[in-house]
Design a protein around this motif. Sequence first.
Motif, mmCIF file in Angstrom:
data_model
loop_
_atom_site.group_PDB
_atom_site.id
_atom_site.type_symbol
_atom_site.label_atom_id
_atom_site.label_comp_id
_atom_site.label_asym_id
_atom_site.label_seq_id
_atom_site.Cartn_x
_atom_site.Cartn_y
_atom_site.Cartn_z
ATOM 1 N N ARG A 1 -29.041 78.543 -7.193
ATOM 2 C CA ARG A 1 -30.465 78.489 -6.854
ATOM 3 C C ARG A 1 -30.764 77.561 -5.682
ATOM 4 O O ARG A 1 -31.776 77.739 -5.007
ATOM 5 N N VAL A 2 -29.905 76.578 -5.408
ATOM 6 C CA VAL A 2 -30.157 75.717 -4.251
ATOM 7 C C VAL A 2 -29.786 76.399 -2.939
ATOM 8 O O VAL A 2 -30.039 75.858 -1.861
ATOM 9 N N GLN A 3 -29.203 77.593 -3.027
ATOM 10 C CA GLN A 3 -28.823 78.331 -1.828
ATOM 11 C C GLN A 3 -29.881 79.349 -1.401
ATOM 12 O O GLN A 3 -29.720 80.023 -0.389
ATOM 13 N N ASP A 4 -30.966 79.470 -2.180
ATOM 14 C CA ASP A 4 -31.994 80.446 -1.829
ATOM 15 C C ASP A 4 -33.362 79.927 -2.240
ATOM 16 O O ASP A 4 -33.499 78.806 -2.739
ATOM 17 N N TRP A 5 -34.388 80.752 -2.025
ATOM 18 C CA TRP A 5 -35.766 80.378 -2.332
ATOM 19 C C TRP A 5 -36.348 81.241 -3.448
ATOM 20 O O TRP A 5 -37.560 81.286 -3.643
ATOM 21 N N SER B 1 -37.208 69.928 9.504
ATOM 22 C CA SER B 1 -36.084 70.354 8.676
ATOM 23 C C SER B 1 -35.317 69.133 8.183
ATOM 24 O O SER B 1 -35.123 68.162 8.923
ATOM 25 N N ALA B 2 -34.884 69.189 6.930
ATOM 26 C CA ALA B 2 -34.110 68.087 6.353
ATOM 27 C C ALA B 2 -32.617 68.318 6.471
ATOM 28 O O ALA B 2 -31.825 67.516 5.965
ATOM 29 N N ALA B 3 -32.202 69.370 7.149
ATOM 30 C CA ALA B 3 -30.777 69.708 7.249
ATOM 31 C C ALA B 3 -29.966 68.550 7.834
ATOM 32 O O ALA B 3 -30.255 68.071 8.928
ATOM 33 N N GLY B 4 -28.974 68.101 7.078
ATOM 34 C CA GLY B 4 -28.089 67.044 7.539
ATOM 35 C C GLY B 4 -28.702 65.661 7.569
ATOM 36 O O GLY B 4 -28.043 64.699 7.992
ATOM 37 N N ARG B 5 -29.905 65.501 7.092
ATOM 38 C CA ARG B 5 -30.596 64.215 7.164
ATOM 39 C C ARG B 5 -30.570 63.484 5.821
ATOM 40 O O ARG B 5 -30.455 64.095 4.763
ATOM 41 N N ARG B 6 -30.701 62.179 5.902
ATOM 42 C CA ARG B 6 -30.837 61.344 4.708
ATOM 43 C C ARG B 6 -32.322 61.210 4.420
ATOM 44 O O ARG B 6 -33.050 60.588 5.183
ATOM 45 N N VAL B 7 -32.757 61.788 3.315
ATOM 46 C CA VAL B 7 -34.175 61.951 3.030
ATOM 47 C C VAL B 7 -34.636 60.973 1.951
ATOM 48 O O VAL B 7 -33.945 60.757 0.954
ATOM 49 N N ILE B 8 -35.808 60.390 2.175
ATOM 50 C CA ILE B 8 -36.478 59.589 1.155
ATOM 51 C C ILE B 8 -37.801 60.270 0.832
ATOM 52 O O ILE B 8 -38.583 60.574 1.735
ATOM 53 N N VAL B 9 -38.040 60.521 -0.433
ATOM 54 C CA VAL B 9 -39.298 61.101 -0.896
ATOM 55 C C VAL B 9 -40.054 60.016 -1.652
ATOM 56 O O VAL B 9 -39.549 59.480 -2.644
ATOM 57 N N THR C 1 -37.096 71.237 -1.839
ATOM 58 C CA THR C 1 -37.086 71.822 -0.500
ATOM 59 C C THR C 1 -36.029 71.169 0.379
ATOM 60 O O THR C 1 -35.284 71.857 1.098
ATOM 61 N N ALA C 2 -35.937 69.845 0.327
ATOM 62 C CA ALA C 2 -34.945 69.124 1.132
ATOM 63 C C ALA C 2 -33.524 69.509 0.737
ATOM 64 O O ALA C 2 -32.648 69.676 1.591
ATOM 65 N N VAL C 3 -33.279 69.669 -0.558
ATOM 66 C CA VAL C 3 -31.952 70.077 -1.028
ATOM 67 C C VAL C 3 -31.600 71.450 -0.478
ATOM 68 O O VAL C 3 -30.476 71.692 -0.023
ATOM 69 N N ARG C 4 -32.563 72.365 -0.486
ATOM 70 C CA ARG C 4 -32.313 73.715 0.027
ATOM 71 C C ARG C 4 -32.158 73.742 1.543
ATOM 72 O O ARG C 4 -31.527 74.656 2.081
ATOM 73 N N HIS C 5 -32.714 72.766 2.226
ATOM 74 C CA HIS C 5 -32.498 72.659 3.664
ATOM 75 C C HIS C 5 -31.078 72.197 3.988
ATOM 76 O O HIS C 5 -30.621 72.373 5.117
ATOM 77 N N GLY C 6 -30.422 71.593 3.002
ATOM 78 C CA GLY C 6 -29.089 71.050 3.240
ATOM 79 C C GLY C 6 -29.103 69.593 3.636
ATOM 80 O O GLY C 6 -28.308 69.154 4.482
ATOM 81 N N ALA C 7 -29.990 68.811 3.022
ATOM 82 C CA ALA C 7 -30.063 67.378 3.320
ATOM 83 C C ALA C 7 -28.751 66.691 2.948
ATOM 84 O O ALA C 7 -28.100 67.046 1.962
#
Length: 376
Positions: A54-58, A318-326, A339-345
């Motif tokens: 499920r983290v690979q799609d929407w 996009s959160a792809a490849g980034r270190r995200v803080i929510v 959303t960030a997980v699905r972007h590939g954070a």
Amino acid sequence: TLLASSADAPPIVDIEDAMVDDSLLKDRIQKLDKLRGFTKYKRRGDRYRSAQKRVQDWDEISLRQTKAQLQVQAARCIDCGIPFCQSDVDGCPIGNVIPKWNELVYRDQWREAFNRLMATNNFPEFTGRVCPAPCEGACVAGISEKPVSIKSIEAAIIDHAWAMGWMAPSPPARRSGRSVAIVGSGPAGLAAADQLNSAGHRVTVFEREDRIGGLLTYGIPNMKLDKRLVERRVDKMRQEGVAFVTGAHIGVTHSAKSLAADHDAVLLATGATWPRDLPIEGRQLEGIHFAMEYLTANTRALLKRSNKKDTPVDTSISAAGRRVIVIGGGDTGNDCIGTAVRHGAASVVNFELLPQPPRQRAQDNPWPQYPRVFRV
């Protein structure tokens, strides 16, 4: 189609259920013990799809139960005398008469259950997916056992109704001669439009964005609420006579005076996108976004891509490849995490002001209050 569905492995089920086919399950329904069902049958909620998939799609994260399985769950609803689940204090805020449609589902009377549900709920296909279900926290069976799977049954009733064609457009028989302008097309605006149109008034809904739905469309990610469901309901309302105007920014493209002059009444149903800022050091730095700004950009790009326009996810947020803080641990914060997980954070960290809640009710959070427990 709006979004392509992904193929999923069969859900993991209890071993005794895996050995019972649907015909045997139907036979079991005839022998259900409704009187003692809440003690005899274990609670079964909607299962989540595999986390790895499920983290690979929407696509929506939940897998639905069969009608026969839901009849077993409905048999867990007891004759409790005072159904706290439908109380607007601790239970359902819109007063759904839950025991009644549970009883009808148990008896396999799905059309009657649908009629009962629609008498109090304009959009059960939305609430059955995204409502936090305070009804379950107030369920009397939950005092000594696990509560009835009310939310799952609610979603199943309306999904079955759509599949059976019971949700055909039903315009009012006559018009009142009065008109109402509604500013905002989120859940409040749409519910008001549905009620007022059913009463015979001419209703026009004004929406600032390019699509109708407000929070339902741009605030709640697709994996929690498939946008096809929102579009389907808006199409039904349009066929019933509700008019929708997108790109209508009141005070910019349309004046409030003109709305008041052209209609007998004006209803304001706005505010869900109004953020609360944090005036702290570093706030002006790049890469800091309000949740609704982030979620809206993602859903807008997703919808464009699903419409064959080949638009990638908005790379500016996009959160792809980034270190995200929510910052914030509520529903919106959880939506940003997913959303960030699905972007590939590269990583996601959640900051929450309050202490982590317990996994079970604390002594100062008794039934029938909404259970403040750890869910993420």
